[in-house]
Design a protein around this motif. Structure first.
Motif, PDB file in Angstrom:
ATOM      1  N   THR A 129       0.818  -1.214   0.000  1.00 49.67           N
ATOM      2  CA  THR A 129       0.000   0.000   0.000  1.00 49.67           C
ATOM      3  C   THR A 129       0.851   1.264   0.000  1.00 49.67           C
ATOM      4  O   THR A 129       0.472   2.268  -0.603  1.00 49.67           O
ATOM      5  N   ILE A 130       2.000   1.206   0.655  1.00 45.15           N
ATOM      6  CA  ILE A 130       2.866   2.372   0.817  1.00 45.15           C
ATOM      7  C   ILE A 130       3.883   2.434  -0.320  1.00 45.15           C
ATOM      8  O   ILE A 130       4.623   1.484  -0.553  1.00 45.15           O
ATOM      9  N   SER A 131       3.933   3.572  -1.009  1.00 44.47           N
ATOM     10  CA  SER A 131       4.839   3.724  -2.153  1.00 44.47           C
ATOM     11  C   SER A 131       6.251   4.106  -1.752  1.00 44.47           C
ATOM     12  O   SER A 131       7.214   3.809  -2.471  1.00 44.47           O
ATOM     13  N   TYR A 132       6.397   4.791  -0.616  1.00 46.47           N
ATOM     14  CA  TYR A 132       7.721   5.279  -0.221  1.00 46.47           C
ATOM     15  C   TYR A 132       7.745   5.497   1.281  1.00 46.47           C
ATOM     16  O   TYR A 132       6.768   5.994   1.856  1.00 46.47           O
ATOM     17  N   VAL A 133       8.853   5.112   1.906  1.00 45.25           N
ATOM     18  CA  VAL A 133       9.010   5.249   3.357  1.00 45.25           C
ATOM     19  C   VAL A 133      10.284   6.029   3.641  1.00 45.25           C
ATOM     20  O   VAL A 133      11.365   5.686   3.161  1.00 45.25           O
ATOM     21  N   LEU A 134      10.169   7.073   4.428  1.00 44.49           N
ATOM     22  CA  LEU A 134      11.308   7.909   4.766  1.00 44.49           C
ATOM     23  C   LEU A 134      11.464   7.962   6.278  1.00 44.49           C
ATOM     24  O   LEU A 134      10.541   8.358   6.997  1.00 44.49           O
ATOM     25  N   GLY A 135      12.628   7.533   6.782  1.00 41.49           N
ATOM     26  CA  GLY A 135      12.917   7.555   8.202  1.00 41.49           C
ATOM     27  C   GLY A 135      13.781   8.741   8.577  1.00 41.49           C
ATOM     28  O   GLY A 135      14.248   9.501   7.722  1.00 41.49           O
ATOM     29  N   VAL A 136      14.028   8.876   9.875  1.00 39.52           N
ATOM     30  CA  VAL A 136      14.738  10.053  10.377  1.00 39.52           C
ATOM     31  C   VAL A 136      16.149  10.166   9.811  1.00 39.52           C
ATOM     32  O   VAL A 136      16.658  11.275   9.592  1.00 39.52           O
ATOM     33  N   GLU A 137      16.800   9.028   9.559  1.00 34.54           N
ATOM     34  CA  GLU A 137      18.180   9.069   9.076  1.00 34.54           C
ATOM     35  C   GLU A 137      18.279   9.342   7.579  1.00 34.54           C
ATOM     36  O   GLU A 137      19.382   9.480   7.033  1.00 34.54           O
ATOM     37  N   ASN A 138      17.134   9.444   6.910  1.00 33.62           N
ATOM     38  CA  ASN A 138      17.136   9.635   5.454  1.00 33.62           C
ATOM     39  C   ASN A 138      17.180  11.096   5.022  1.00 33.62           C
ATOM     40  O   ASN A 138      17.191  11.388   3.831  1.00 33.62           O
ATOM     41  N   VAL A 139      17.159  12.015   6.004  1.00 33.77           N
ATOM     42  CA  VAL A 139      17.236  13.445   5.701  1.00 33.77           C
ATOM     43  C   VAL A 139      18.224  14.117   6.648  1.00 33.77           C
ATOM     44  O   VAL A 139      18.490  13.619   7.740  1.00 33.77           O
ATOM     45  N   LYS A 140      18.745  15.246   6.225  1.00 34.34           N
ATOM     46  CA  LYS A 140      19.674  15.998   7.065  1.00 34.34           C
ATOM     47  C   LYS A 140      18.942  16.695   8.200  1.00 34.34           C
ATOM     48  O   LYS A 140      19.417  16.727   9.339  1.00 34.34           O
ATOM     49  N   HIS A 141      17.792  17.268   7.883  1.00 33.45           N
ATOM     50  CA  HIS A 141      17.011  18.001   8.883  1.00 33.45           C
ATOM     51  C   HIS A 141      15.629  17.352   9.003  1.00 33.45           C
ATOM     52  O   HIS A 141      14.809  17.484   8.086  1.00 33.45           O
ATOM     53  N   PRO A 142      15.348  16.639  10.092  1.00 31.12           N
ATOM     54  CA  PRO A 142      14.046  15.986  10.255  1.00 31.12           C
ATOM     55  C   PRO A 142      12.945  16.983  10.608  1.00 31.12           C
ATOM     56  O   PRO A 142      13.210  18.175  10.797  1.00 31.12           O
ATOM     57  N   LYS A 143      11.697  16.471  10.667  1.00 38.86           N
ATOM     58  CA  LYS A 143      10.580  17.333  11.039  1.00 38.86           C
ATOM     59  C   LYS A 143      10.864  18.025  12.372  1.00 38.86           C
ATOM     60  O   LYS A 143      11.541  17.453  13.219  1.00 38.86           O
ATOM     61  N   PRO A 144      10.453  19.269  12.538  1.00 38.19           N
ATOM     62  CA  PRO A 144       9.482  20.019  11.728  1.00 38.19           C
ATOM     63  C   PRO A 144      10.049  20.718  10.494  1.00 38.19           C
ATOM     64  O   PRO A 144       9.335  21.477   9.847  1.00 38.19           O
ATOM     65  N   ALA A 145      11.332  20.505  10.183  1.00 37.88           N
ATOM     66  CA  ALA A 145      11.869  21.035   8.929  1.00 37.88           C
ATOM     67  C   ALA A 145      11.141  20.398   7.752  1.00 37.88           C
ATOM     68  O   ALA A 145      10.553  19.324   7.874  1.00 37.88           O
ATOM     69  N   SER A 146      11.214  21.034   6.607  1.00 36.01           N
ATOM     70  CA  SER A 146      10.474  20.555   5.437  1.00 36.01           C
ATOM     71  C   SER A 146      11.186  19.437   4.690  1.00 36.01           C
ATOM     72  O   SER A 146      10.613  18.858   3.758  1.00 36.01           O
ATOM     73  N   ASP A 147      12.419  19.104   5.077  1.00 37.46           N
ATOM     74  CA  ASP A 147      13.234  18.149   4.318  1.00 37.46           C
ATOM     75  C   ASP A 147      12.529  16.841   3.963  1.00 37.46           C
ATOM     76  O   ASP A 147      12.635  16.374   2.812  1.00 37.46           O
ATOM     77  N   PRO A 148      11.827  16.189   4.923  1.00 40.72           N
ATOM     78  CA  PRO A 148      11.183  14.911   4.564  1.00 40.72           C
ATOM     79  C   PRO A 148      10.175  15.049   3.426  1.00 40.72           C
ATOM     80  O   PRO A 148      10.107  14.183   2.542  1.00 40.72           O
ATOM     81  N   VAL A 149       9.404  16.116   3.444  1.00 42.94           N
ATOM     82  CA  VAL A 149       8.424  16.327   2.376  1.00 42.94           C
ATOM     83  C   VAL A 149       9.130  16.750   1.093  1.00 42.94           C
ATOM     84  O   VAL A 149       8.805  16.263  -0.004  1.00 42.94           O
TER      85      VAL A 149
END
Length: 215
Positions: A129-149
């Motif tokens: 069902t899920i097309s893509y999964v992004l975890g905390v280590e997959n971005v430089k700046h995690p939420k609430p930064a916009s990086d994950p989106v």
């Protein structure tokens, strides 16, 4: 306003009810590290933040390395994360299937590690069902930064105007707003309707299926 083509969901408190295992792990971590006790309300308020941000937020007067806190929490989490301890919230599966039927892409952006997310998604029957999964280590700046989106939209070559961000905490709403997306808060997780609206949520729903009104 363009048609919705993708929805970025938070996981904990939005898709699955992980509060019990998170709170048990948090209490055990605080005890093992000899940190001052915190109320349930104080602990619940930091759900959604990456582990590395918890010490400075929950224990600003304590000299506790973020890495040490994260390592202890991660180890204890494995002990408390029993096979049956986490369930999908009501109507999640039906809603995700209905979104797929409308050809809307479903993705996850979480402050949880990618490996734990993948394990939950497999266990809860969401792999197809899920097309893509992004975890905390997959971005430089995690939420609430916009990086994950931002990263999610870049991968699928989509614009913020085609995206809705859905979550249960102010960090999810702030992430979505920072990315220029529409946002929907859910009131059944770890945040309150009042806090979600104050953070700028375009809508707040009491049942996940109610978001279908806004896609």
């Amino acid at each position: 306003m363009e048609d919705t083509r993708i929805i970025v969901f938070n996981f904990d408190g939005t898709i699955a009810d992980t509060k019990k295992v998170v709170m048990n792990t948090m209490r055990a971590t605080i005890k093992e590290l000899g940190l001052p006790e915190r109320t349930d309300e104080e602990c619940e308020a930091i759900i959604g933040l990456p582990l590395s941000a918890i010490p400075e937020t929950l224990f600003p007067m304590e000299d506790i390395p973020a890495r040490k806190f994260a390592d202890v929490y991660s180890r204890l989490f494995q002990a408390y994360n029993e096979e049956s301890s986490v369930k999908l919230f009501p109507h999640v599966m039906e809603t995700l299937e209905e979104l797929r039927g409308r050809r809307i892409m479903i993705t996850i952006a979480s402050s949880r590690s990618h490996s734990t997310l993948s394990s939950y998604i497999e266990r809860l029957g969401l792999r197809d069902t899920i097309s893509y999964v992004l975890g905390v280590e997959n971005v430089k700046h995690p939420k609430p930064a916009s990086d994950p989106v931002d990263k999610t939209l870049m991968i699928f070559s989509l614009q913020p105007s085609t995206c809705i961000v859905v979550g249960d905490t102010v960090y999810d709403i702030e992430m979505g707003k920072n990315a220029g997306c529409r946002t929907i808060g859910v009131s059944y997780g770890n945040g309150t309707r009042e806090a979600l609206l104050a953070a700028g949520a375009d809508y707040v729903v009491d049942d996940i299926h109610d978001l279908m009104k806004y896609v």
